[in-house]
Motif scaffolding. Structure first.
Motif, PDB file in Angstrom:
ATOM      1  N   SER A 240     -20.179 -47.567  19.202  1.00 34.45           N
ATOM      2  CA  SER A 240     -19.559 -48.742  18.603  1.00 34.45           C
ATOM      3  C   SER A 240     -19.007 -49.676  19.678  1.00 34.45           C
ATOM      4  O   SER A 240     -19.103 -50.907  19.563  1.00 34.45           O
ATOM      5  N   PHE A 243     -22.294 -51.026  21.990  1.00 37.73           N
ATOM      6  CA  PHE A 243     -23.412 -51.690  21.315  1.00 37.73           C
ATOM      7  C   PHE A 243     -22.964 -52.557  20.140  1.00 37.73           C
ATOM      8  O   PHE A 243     -23.803 -53.101  19.427  1.00 37.73           O
ATOM      9  N   VAL A 245     -21.632 -51.923  17.150  1.00 37.43           N
ATOM     10  CA  VAL A 245     -22.103 -51.490  15.840  1.00 37.43           C
ATOM     11  C   VAL A 245     -20.932 -50.856  15.088  1.00 37.43           C
ATOM     12  O   VAL A 245     -19.875 -50.579  15.659  1.00 37.43           O
ATOM     13  N   ALA A 246     -21.111 -50.631  13.793  1.00 39.64           N
ATOM     14  CA  ALA A 246     -20.050 -50.084  12.957  1.00 39.64           C
ATOM     15  C   ALA A 246     -19.675 -48.681  13.423  1.00 39.64           C
ATOM     16  O   ALA A 246     -20.551 -47.815  13.617  1.00 39.64           O
ATOM     17  N   SER A 250     -21.780 -45.142  12.902  1.00 41.95           N
ATOM     18  CA  SER A 250     -22.218 -44.532  14.159  1.00 41.95           C
ATOM     19  C   SER A 250     -21.782 -43.070  14.228  1.00 41.95           C
ATOM     20  O   SER A 250     -22.540 -42.201  14.691  1.00 41.95           O
TER      21      SER A 250
END
Length: 304
Positions: A240, A243, A245-246, A250
């Motif tokens: 997270s 990158f 992302v959530a 993840s």
């Protein structure tokens, strides 16, 4: 090295990691019994059953965890009541209440026009928003989970093996089942902020599945599941951070991938052991001469 140490300089990352580790312990202990007793559907149902309480608490401004706990407890109690008083099977009762609670939660969400920004955190968690008081609550939940699981260990084992034997031994299998459902409820509520209502079963099942590939002893499985869950939290948070992302998704994805990696490694190891140490088939027990020159055994004459 800076690539690895950079996130630890941020306070919210450290809080998320601490909270996630406690969640991993809770889910590792409870998830072991969920896998052994095949209660995955119950965990999924309770996770979705929290939706009305969480949604209502968010709308009225009450503590979200309080709403989640009350809703999950109501879901668990309703499942037990419907199974005892009605003529429905256990999975049918869970299925009906699962749909009912999920529908009610969606109705509450759709009725509130200001709920759009909270829906993502509700469904997929917001572990990066964990506060110090949340960590304290998770610590208490972890202590309670380990203590109750230790106190009822014999009852859980006997009930999983044969409820009739447990009843004969005076271990009260019905009470053990109620306590186990309560532990599942506690684990689901504790994991809510980390992975949300949709992904909570990932932390319950995947670490335990990964650990059971290497051991059959229940305490060892719990320890292994906790370690795998902690690794999933760490990997998910790093993914997270680097990158964008959530975090909750993840973590759940990392847990499932670790379970798949564990099963694959166990399978490869088993094949390698069999290849280098083939199992010898036992020789036939039919009588035969010790050597070609040995005299044949005389058969008795057939009676007439």
């Amino acid at each position: 090295m800076p690539f690895l140490l950079e996130p630890f300089a941020v306070e919210f990352f450290v809080r998320a990691l601490c909270g996630g580790m406690l969640v991993a312990v809770i889910c590792g202990v409870v998830g072991t019994w969920v896998v052994i007793r095949s209660m995955a559907f119950l965990g999924e149902a309770i996770g979705h059953g929290m939706l009305p309480g969480v949604a209502l608490a968010t709308v009225v401004g009450a503590p979200v965890l309080l709403g989640a706990a009350l809703s999950a407890a109501a879901m668990s109690a309703a499942i037990g009541l419907l199974q005892r008083r009605g003529r429905l099977s256990y999975d049918t009762s869970i299925g009906l209440l699962f749909v009912a609670m999920l529908s009610l939660g969606v109705i509450i969400v759709s009725h509130s026009r200001s709920f759009a920004t909270d829906a993502t955190a509700l469904l997929f968690g917001d572990i990066l928003a964990i506060r110090p008081d949340d960590i304290a609550m998770l610590l208490v939940a972890a202590v309670v989970t380990v203590g109750v699981a230790s106190a009822f260990h014999r009852s859980f084992v006997a009930t999983a093996f044969d409820p009739r034997i447990a009843r004969t031994l005076g271990l009260r299998p019905q009470l053990a089942h109620v306590v186990l459902v309560a532990l599942v409820t506690l684990a689901v509520v504790a994991s809510f902020q980390a992975v949300g209502t949709l992904l909570v079963v990932g932390l319950l099942l995947a670490p335990a599945v990964a650990a059971r590939a290497w051991t059959t002893r229940i305490p060892t499985t719990m320890l292994g599941a906790s370690l795998v869950g902690a690794a999933a939290v760490l990997i998910g948070l790093f993914a997270s951070w680097h990158f964008a992302v959530a975090a909750g998704a993840s973590i759940a994805t990392a847990a499932v991938l670790l379970a798949a990696l564990s099963a694959t490694a166990r399978s490869l190891l088993t094949r390698a052991v069999r290849r280098h140490h083939p199992v010898e088939h036992p020789e036939s027990t039919s009588p035969r001469p010790a050597s070609p020159d040995a005299p044949a055994v005389a058969l008795p004459e057939r009676t007439r």
